[in-house]
Design a protein around this motif. Structure first.
Motif, short mmCIF file in Angstrom:
data_model
loop_
_atom_site.label_atom_id
_atom_site.label_comp_id
_atom_site.label_asym_id
_atom_site.label_seq_id
_atom_site.Cartn_x
_atom_site.Cartn_y
_atom_site.Cartn_z
N SER A 155 7.22 -11.35 18.19
CA SER A 155 7.45 -12.47 19.11
C SER A 155 6.29 -12.67 20.08
CB SER A 155 8.75 -12.28 19.88
OG SER A 155 8.66 -11.21 20.79
N LEU A 199 10.19 -6.50 16.27
CA LEU A 199 10.47 -7.90 16.56
C LEU A 199 9.81 -8.35 17.86
CD1 LEU A 199 14.19 -8.09 15.43
CD2 LEU A 199 12.25 -9.26 14.36
N LYS A 221 12.15 -17.57 8.49
CA LYS A 221 12.99 -16.56 7.84
C LYS A 221 12.25 -15.76 6.77
CE LYS A 221 17.08 -19.34 8.54
NZ LYS A 221 18.16 -20.09 7.90
N THR A 259 7.15 -18.05 15.47
CA THR A 259 7.87 -17.43 14.37
C THR A 259 9.13 -16.72 14.84
OG1 THR A 259 5.84 -17.11 13.15
CG2 THR A 259 7.68 -15.71 12.54
N CYS A 260 9.04 -16.06 15.99
CA CYS A 260 10.14 -15.23 16.49
C CYS A 260 10.15 -15.29 18.00
CB CYS A 260 9.92 -13.79 16.01
SG CYS A 260 11.13 -12.60 16.59
N PHE A 293 17.32 -11.64 19.17
CA PHE A 293 16.13 -12.39 18.75
C PHE A 293 16.54 -13.56 17.87
CE2 PHE A 293 14.62 -8.08 19.39
CZ PHE A 293 13.40 -8.25 20.01
N GLU A 294 15.71 -14.59 17.87
CA GLU A 294 15.83 -15.67 16.91
C GLU A 294 14.54 -15.70 16.10
OE1 GLU A 294 16.71 -19.34 18.92
OE2 GLU A 294 18.85 -18.95 18.83
N VAL A 295 14.68 -15.74 14.79
CA VAL A 295 13.52 -15.78 13.90
C VAL A 295 13.51 -17.15 13.22
CG1 VAL A 295 12.37 -14.70 11.94
CG2 VAL A 295 13.69 -13.30 13.54
#
Length: 130
Positions: A40, A36, A65, A46-47, A60-62
């Motif tokens: 990022s 991840l 999806k 995207t991430c 993390f935030e994605v």
């Protein structure tokens, strides 16, 4: 002194809904953190890495999806596993070992017989059997 978490406490949480909200992933899994983090850095749209915390995990935030999937597989039947095992033994798989258990790459070394007499025999442990 740093408090260490037990393996049972080192979990991964994935919060996913079908709205436009980003997927949230909080994990202690180093392989997943590496993947991840690389995503990022290369694709920040995207991430994104939100927080690093040794106790609660890396968060993390994605946003996209479709970049994350969960792969569920059925267990192989015993007959199929047996056939694959036999095929691998016949074709020198499992750490480049031949069906008789010797390492295949050693056979290609000139004067291997002389070299093997001068070294001690080591027992090989199968690390992948679980």
């Amino acid at each position: 002194m740093t408090e260490r978490l037990t393996k049972k406490e080192r979990d991964t949480e994935i919060i996913y809904d079908q709205s436009d909200a980003p997927m949230q992933i909080r994990t202690h899994d180093l392989n997943l953190i590496r993947r991840l983090t690389a995503l990022s850095k290369e694709y920040p749209e995207t991430c994104r890495l939100v927080e690093i915390d040794s106790i609660s995990g890396t968060y993390f935030e994605v946003m996209d999806k479709s970049r994350v999937s969960i792969h569920v597989t059925k267990p192989y039947p015993a007959e199929r596993r047996q056939k694959q095992s036999e095929w691998a033994k016949e074709h020198g798989m499992k750490g480049n070992r031949t069906a008789n258990g010797q390492n295949a790459h050693k056979r290609s070394i000139p004067h291997f017989e002389e070299l093997s007499r001068s070294t001690t025999n080591l027992d090989f442990v199968d690390l992948q059997s679980d």
